[in-house]
Scaffold this active site. Structure first.
Site, PDB file in Angstrom:
ATOM      1  N   PHE A   1      73.052  27.045  15.402  1.00 39.37           N
ATOM      2  CA  PHE A   1      73.937  25.992  14.926  1.00 39.37           C
ATOM      3  C   PHE A   1      73.212  25.225  13.822  1.00 39.37           C
ATOM      4  CE2 PHE A   1      76.216  21.950  15.140  1.00 39.37           C
ATOM      5  CZ  PHE A   1      77.524  22.361  15.293  1.00 39.37           C
TER       6      PHE A   1
ATOM      7  N   ASP B   1      68.259  25.586  23.201  1.00 39.88           N
ATOM      8  CA  ASP B   1      69.397  24.688  23.066  1.00 39.88           C
ATOM      9  C   ASP B   1      70.504  25.204  23.994  1.00 39.88           C
ATOM     10  OD1 ASP B   1      71.723  23.364  22.276  1.00 39.88           O
ATOM     11  OD2 ASP B   1      70.958  23.062  20.245  1.00 39.88           O
TER      12      ASP B   1
ATOM     13  N   TYR C   1      79.242  16.651  25.936  1.00 39.64           N
ATOM     14  CA  TYR C   1      80.676  16.516  25.627  1.00 39.64           C
ATOM     15  C   TYR C   1      81.384  17.862  25.598  1.00 39.64           C
ATOM     16  CZ  TYR C   1      78.573  17.188  20.978  1.00 39.64           C
ATOM     17  OH  TYR C   1      77.821  17.646  19.929  1.00 39.64           O
ATOM     18  N   LYS C   2      80.624  18.955  25.737  1.00 38.24           N
ATOM     19  CA  LYS C   2      81.250  20.281  25.761  1.00 38.24           C
ATOM     20  C   LYS C   2      81.623  20.617  27.211  1.00 38.24           C
ATOM     21  CE  LYS C   2      79.105  21.441  21.387  1.00 38.24           C
ATOM     22  NZ  LYS C   2      77.950  21.950  20.677  1.00 38.24           N
TER      23      LYS C   2
ATOM     24  N   ARG D   1      88.004  31.217  18.023  1.00 43.62           N
ATOM     25  CA  ARG D   1      87.124  31.017  19.164  1.00 43.62           C
ATOM     26  C   ARG D   1      87.915  30.441  20.336  1.00 43.62           C
ATOM     27  NH1 ARG D   1      81.964  27.025  18.951  1.00 43.62           N
ATOM     28  NH2 ARG D   1      83.631  25.494  18.762  1.00 43.62           N
TER      29      ARG D   1
HETATM   30  C1  PLP Z   1      77.469  21.214  19.475  1.00 44.47           C
HETATM   31  C2  PLP Z   1      76.093  21.561  19.036  1.00 44.47           C
HETATM   32  C3  PLP Z   1      75.256  20.593  18.443  1.00 44.47           C
HETATM   33  C4  PLP Z   1      75.770  19.228  18.128  1.00 44.47           C
HETATM   34  O1  PLP Z   1      74.759  18.282  17.909  1.00 44.47           O
HETATM   35  P1  PLP Z   1      75.119  16.737  17.919  1.00 44.47           P
HETATM   36  O2  PLP Z   1      73.879  16.048  17.530  1.00 44.47           O
HETATM   37  O3  PLP Z   1      75.582  16.409  19.315  1.00 44.47           O
HETATM   38  O4  PLP Z   1      76.238  16.505  16.945  1.00 44.47           O
HETATM   39  C5  PLP Z   1      73.958  20.966  18.163  1.00 44.47           C
HETATM   40  N1  PLP Z   1      73.498  22.207  18.424  1.00 44.47           N
HETATM   41  C6  PLP Z   1      74.288  23.161  18.975  1.00 44.47           C
HETATM   42  C7  PLP Z   1      73.746  24.515  19.252  1.00 44.47           C
HETATM   43  C8  PLP Z   1      75.611  22.863  19.274  1.00 44.47           C
HETATM   44  O5  PLP Z   1      76.406  23.808  19.788  1.00 44.47           O
END
Ligand code: PLP
Length: 395
Positions: free
Chosen positions: A111, A182, A207-208, A354
């Site tokens: 990400f 992560d 939040y996921k 997705r």
């Molecule tokens: C959703 C997601 C994020 C989001 O990071 P935030 O700091 O909460 O905005 C980061 N890394 C991954 C792999 C994600 O899926």
């Protein structure tokens, strides 16, 4: 109780919500918990709330509720900040542990914010450290004794492909590299076992699949034997051993609390703590079983109705997280048409549709209904209406 536990969520009528991997729905009890935090605690207790309402200990208390969901020992997880910041914390600590080495290894499926945070840290350190990106699947081959840290997302946000976390952690350790995982698309969805993997750090958001609401705090796991050896780079006052002494120099507290930075978001923590009550009714093992069944069923139901889509998620469920992605040239428009029909998935550039399956509230009939609608939208070219081609800011 058996899954799904739809009655524990406030889902809008007529909606099939396949986007719990981006933003989980509202669990029952969260509105009341936030309201109580505002109306009883903030309004009536004011500053006394920090001592009398348990606000100050909440980041560790909630960390201990997340710990069993990721196979972590008690007192090895703390909540707070955003996942991007937690990436920075873990990575800066990993570089401290391997000061002679110059390579941060990650993959092109990661990400972007994880990679951006690594870039920022590298600029700050100005020590010739490099971010090396390889294709997903090439990590094993790229591991050597120059690698300081491996930073990977266990479940790829686009394809849903799941890494073998114990195997890769072991491979990283074999060359003396630190492993950072992560768990953004894992926590609450797949059977992660951070302790068994032996990884040094894991980070994730809530939040996921943990359904704690937009902007809910992130978490960090640090392997217990390492916690007190790390001198945190983000050295905020609430990680200090004695914040209310107001000392002029930083001295981290002993324990996972040193990974706190500043004042916690109390209202969001209240939402998170209430959202985690759902887990009193099920286990991550049950969730993983259901997730495999639901994602496999979706693949079968879609492929038997429609031949214009290309499955980009692994067919082997052992290598798949809790989402299914299909590539389709007109994916953005097709997702908009589906949303119009109450089927909520999302789109990731350039062409990925997705669909996330949260077994807490998705059942087989949702899966079949979504597959039917998807096939109809594609086969009957329903996506090809001007209204579905207009791009919104958040896809
Ligand atoms: C959703 C997601 C994020 C989001 O990071 P935030 O700091 O909460 O905005 C980061 N890394 C991954 C792999 C994600 O899926």
């Amino acid at each position: 109780m058996t899954l799904p536990l739809k009655s524990l969520f406030q889902l809008p009528d007529g909606m099939i919500y396949l986007d719990g991997n981006s933003l989980g729905p509202l669990p029952c009890g969260v509105s009341d918990a936030v309201k109580a935090c505002v109306e009883d605690q903030w309004k009536n207790q004011l500053i006394k709330g920090w001592n009398d309402c348990g606000w100050m200990e909440q980041p560790e208390r909630v960390g201990n509720l997340i710990a069993p969901l990721i196979g972590a020992q008690s007192n090895s997880v703390v909540c707070g900040d955003t996942l991007s910041l937690k990436v920075f914390q873990a990575l800066s600590a990993a570089l401290q542990m391997n000061p002679e080495r110059k390579i941060i290894l990650s993959d092109t499926g990661n990400f972007p914010t994880d990679l951006y945070m690594a870039e920022g840290l590298i600029k700050l350190k100005a020590a010739g450290i490099e971010l090396k990106l390889v294709e997903p699947g090439q990590i094993n081959d790229a591991l050597d004794s120059t690698v300081a840290a491996v930073l990977l997302t266990e479940v790829d946000y686009r394809t849903g492909k799941r890494y073998n976390m114990p195997q890769l952690t072991q491979a990283a350790h074999a060359v003396g590299a630190v492993a950072i995982w992560d768990l953004a698309h894992s926590a609450g969805a797949v059977d992660v076992d951070v302790a068994a993997s032996g990884c040094e750090f894991a980070i994730g958001c809530t939040y996921k699949y943990l359904n704690a609401g937009p902007g809910a705090p992130a978490f960090i796991y640090v392997r217990p034997d390492l916690i007190d050896t790390i001198d945190p780079a983000l050295s905020g006052w609430l990680g200090h051993q004695s914040p209310f002494s107001f000392n002029l120099t930083y001295q981290p507290v002993s324990g996972i609390g040193r990974f706190r930075i500043g004042t916690p978001p109390v209202l969001q923590m209240a939402a998170l703590e209430a959202a985690l009550k759902v887990w009193e009714n099920t286990s991550i093992t049950e969730i993983r079983h259901a997730s495999i069944r639901l994602t496999s069923l979706f693949i079968d139901e879609v492929e038997s109705r429609c031949d214009q889509l290309t499955l980009v998620s692994p067919r082997d469920s052992a290598e798949r997280g809790s989402q299914v992605s299909f590539a389709f040239e007109h994916g953005y428009a097709a997702i908009q048409a589906l949303i119009d029909r109450g089927i909520i998935g999302d789109f990731r550039a350039p062409d990925i549709m997705r669909f996330g399956f949260t077994p807490l509230f998705i059942d087989d009939s949702d899966v079949v209904g979504a597959a039917e609608s998807l096939a109809e939208v594609v086969n009957e070219r329903i996506w090809d209406q001007p209204v579905y081609h207009r791009r919104k800011a958040v896809t």
